[in-house]
Design a protein around this motif. Structure first.
Motif, PDB file in Angstrom:
ATOM      1  N   UNK A  14       0.825  -1.209   0.000  1.00  0.00           N
ATOM      2  CA  UNK A  14       0.000   0.000   0.000  1.00  0.00           C
ATOM      3  C   UNK A  14       0.860   1.260   0.000  1.00  0.00           C
ATOM      4  N   UNK A  15       1.874   1.279   0.853  1.00  0.00           N
ATOM      5  CA  UNK A  15       2.753   2.454   0.944  1.00  0.00           C
ATOM      6  C   UNK A  15       3.516   2.666  -0.362  1.00  0.00           C
ATOM      7  N   UNK A  16       4.040   1.598  -0.943  1.00  0.00           N
ATOM      8  CA  UNK A  16       4.769   1.716  -2.208  1.00  0.00           C
ATOM      9  C   UNK A  16       3.851   2.174  -3.333  1.00  0.00           C
ATOM     10  N   UNK A  73      12.830  -1.093 -10.775  1.00  0.00           N
ATOM     11  CA  UNK A  73      12.861  -0.901  -9.322  1.00  0.00           C
ATOM     12  C   UNK A  73      13.448   0.451  -8.943  1.00  0.00           C
ATOM     13  N   UNK A  74      12.882   1.013  -7.881  1.00  0.00           N
ATOM     14  CA  UNK A  74      13.407   2.233  -7.287  1.00  0.00           C
ATOM     15  C   UNK A  74      14.047   1.940  -5.933  1.00  0.00           C
ATOM     16  N   UNK A 122       6.577   3.662  -5.848  1.00  0.00           N
ATOM     17  CA  UNK A 122       7.863   2.959  -5.751  1.00  0.00           C
ATOM     18  C   UNK A 122       7.721   1.516  -6.217  1.00  0.00           C
ATOM     19  N   UNK A 123       8.810   0.971  -6.756  1.00  0.00           N
ATOM     20  CA  UNK A 123       8.860  -0.436  -7.145  1.00  0.00           C
ATOM     21  C   UNK A 123      10.039  -1.107  -6.464  1.00  0.00           C
ATOM     22  N   UNK A 124       9.833  -2.354  -6.049  1.00  0.00           N
ATOM     23  CA  UNK A 124      10.802  -3.097  -5.250  1.00  0.00           C
ATOM     24  C   UNK A 124      11.446  -4.222  -6.051  1.00  0.00           C
ATOM     25  N   UNK A 137      11.397   4.388   2.568  1.00  0.00           N
ATOM     26  CA  UNK A 137      10.257   5.121   2.003  1.00  0.00           C
ATOM     27  C   UNK A 137       9.923   6.356   2.834  1.00  0.00           C
ATOM     28  N   UNK A 138      10.265   6.319   4.110  1.00  0.00           N
ATOM     29  CA  UNK A 138       9.966   7.433   5.020  1.00  0.00           C
ATOM     30  C   UNK A 138      11.008   8.539   4.980  1.00  0.00           C
TER      31      UNK A 138
END
Length: 165
Positions: free
Chosen positions: A16-18, A98-99, A23-25, A163-164
């Motif tokens: 949800x946060x990504x 990915x980021x 963002x992509x993992x 992410x934070x």
């Protein structure tokens, strides 16, 4: 290992946060054998967040798939801060979209440990485009299942922290 509720909840929150942040993992996994990617892809909507996962259990795979240098592997060993750093940075470079990339390399047990590298030792790396790479290590208690579960949850926490920032 079935994906338990703790892991599934953490994966949902991370997806949800990504999604919200665009963002992509990518993952580079050794001791978890793909469980981090598996947990993420168990969540609906993960296709917009998960780019790819590299399961690099052997040293040869770490070198050929994600570019960990033979020198780092020989000098420091697969379970080391240096290799965790090279794994996440190599995965980020090789993942097409990915980021953020997270890496884990450790000794889940029950065997394989030593005085310097005990069972439960896991090294983590988290790299992001335009962000400083973060490194961490922990010696997790418990059996193989407990070590791998703790590793997955900590990998998610490292991505959340990035992410934070």
């Amino acid at each position: 290992m079935m994906i338990d509720d703790d892991i599934l909840t953490a994966a949902r929150n991370l997806i949800e946060k990504c999604t919200q942040q665009g963002e992509m993992i990518a993952t580079a996994e050794s001791c978890t054998g793909g469980l981090i990617t598996g947990a993420l892809t168990a969540v609906d909507g993960s296709s917009s967040v998960v780019d790819c996962g590299f399961v690099t259990y052997s040293n040869e795979a770490k070198h050929s798939l994600i570019g960990v240098s033979q020198d780092a592997l020989a000098e420091h060993g697969a379970v080391s801060q240096q290799v965790a750093k090279a794994m996440c940075e190599g995965a980020l470079q090789r993942a097409p979209n990915a980021t953020i990339a997270v890496s884990v390399t450790g000794i889940a047990g029950p065997g394989g440990g030593s005085a310097l590298k005990p069972v439960g030792l896991v090294h983590f790396g988290c790299a992001g485009k335009g962000r400083a790479t973060k490194l961490y290590h922990e010696v997790f208690p418990g059996d193989r299942h407990a070590v791998r579960k703790a590793t997955i949850l900590h990998a998610f926490a490292m991505i959340n922290d990035m992410l934070s920032d």
